[in-house]
Motif scaffolding. Structure first.
Motif, mmCIF file in Angstrom:
data_model
loop_
_atom_site.group_PDB
_atom_site.id
_atom_site.type_symbol
_atom_site.label_atom_id
_atom_site.label_comp_id
_atom_site.label_asym_id
_atom_site.label_seq_id
_atom_site.Cartn_x
_atom_site.Cartn_y
_atom_site.Cartn_z
ATOM 1 N N LYS A 74 10.694 -1.907 -3.814
ATOM 2 C CA LYS A 74 9.973 -2.701 -2.815
ATOM 3 C C LYS A 74 9.222 -1.795 -1.839
ATOM 4 O O LYS A 74 8.072 -2.073 -1.486
ATOM 5 C CB LYS A 74 10.963 -3.588 -2.056
ATOM 6 N N THR A 75 9.853 -0.689 -1.451
ATOM 7 C CA THR A 75 9.207 0.259 -0.546
ATOM 8 C C THR A 75 7.976 0.871 -1.200
ATOM 9 O O THR A 75 6.922 1.000 -0.572
ATOM 10 C CB THR A 75 10.192 1.373 -0.138
ATOM 11 N N VAL A 76 8.106 1.242 -2.467
ATOM 12 C CA VAL A 76 6.966 1.817 -3.190
ATOM 13 C C VAL A 76 5.828 0.811 -3.266
ATOM 14 O O VAL A 76 4.664 1.152 -3.051
ATOM 15 C CB VAL A 76 7.403 2.279 -4.604
ATOM 16 N N ILE A 77 6.133 -0.420 -3.548
ATOM 17 C CA ILE A 77 5.104 -1.457 -3.654
ATOM 18 C C ILE A 77 4.440 -1.701 -2.307
ATOM 19 O O ILE A 77 3.212 -1.754 -2.194
ATOM 20 C CB ILE A 77 5.698 -2.768 -4.210
ATOM 21 N N ASN A 78 5.243 -1.801 -1.245
ATOM 22 C CA ASN A 78 4.680 -2.059 0.081
ATOM 23 C C ASN A 78 3.872 -0.877 0.611
ATOM 24 O O ASN A 78 2.838 -1.070 1.238
ATOM 25 C CB ASN A 78 5.800 -2.399 1.075
ATOM 26 N N GLU A 79 4.309 0.337 0.337
ATOM 27 C CA GLU A 79 3.568 1.520 0.797
ATOM 28 C C GLU A 79 2.271 1.695 0.018
ATOM 29 O O GLU A 79 1.320 2.252 0.502
ATOM 30 C CB GLU A 79 4.435 2.779 0.687
ATOM 31 N N GLY A 80 2.263 1.218 -1.236
ATOM 32 C CA GLY A 80 1.056 1.317 -2.046
ATOM 33 C C GLY A 80 -0.054 0.408 -1.578
ATOM 34 O O GLY A 80 -1.221 0.623 -1.873
ATOM 35 N N ARG A 81 0.281 -0.626 -0.833
ATOM 36 C CA ARG A 81 -0.733 -1.557 -0.326
ATOM 37 C C ARG A 81 -1.527 -0.979 0.840
ATOM 38 O O ARG A 81 -2.594 -1.434 1.145
ATOM 39 C CB ARG A 81 -0.054 -2.847 0.156
ATOM 40 N N ARG A 82 -0.970 -0.013 1.513
ATOM 41 C CA ARG A 82 -1.617 0.514 2.729
ATOM 42 C C ARG A 82 -2.804 1.349 2.431
ATOM 43 O O ARG A 82 -3.151 1.908 1.547
ATOM 44 C CB ARG A 82 -0.623 1.333 3.540
#
Length: 136
Positions: A128-136
């Motif tokens: 989830k962290t990887v996915i959320n950080e990839g959106r930035r």
């Protein structure tokens, strides 16, 4: 990298399934502690999983259906097995359930199950962290 994460998660999922089954088997043994002639059951899983993990590094390729497989079975094929324990006897009526042993096994299994749940939750938090950080 993603395949490695899901492979690791698959192993944890299998371990969770085995722990759940072991909990049911232990509960069944406890419920039949006073049944004359009852032989307890146990779940075998960890040794088979260990063998599959160790052998997963080397796997031969079959080019024809008649060729023998080289290497152990895939981790996907590992399943927990319920085995009946015979030959031992705790009481005169033939029952071999030891309540102290079953309660100890139950406590150990609950701790293992909770640890596995925490581990798999951590793996999904990382994803989830990887996915959320990839959106930035």
């Amino acid at each position: 990298m993603l395949n490695k994460l899901f492979s690791h998660t698959g192993i944890l999922e299998k371990a969770l399934d085995a722990a759940w089954l072991r909990n049911e088997v232990i509960a069944h043994n406890i419920a039949n502690a006073d049944t004359p002639g009852y032989k307890k059951y146990r779940v075998e899983f960890e040794e088979e999983l260990k063998s599959a993990i160790e052998a997963s590094t080397l796997k031969g390729k079959r080019t024809r259906a008649k060729h023998l497989e080289i290497g152990a079975s895939s981790i996907d094929e590992v399943r927990p097995r319920v085995v009946r324990t015979g030959g031992t006897q705790m009481r005169e009526d033939g029952n071999n359930v030891d309540m102290d042993e079953e309660m100890t096994s139950l406590a150990k299994n609950v701790i293992m199950y909770n640890a596995l749940v925490q581990k798999i939750s951590g793996e999904f938090r990382k994803l989830k962290t990887v996915i959320n950080e990839g959106r930035r």
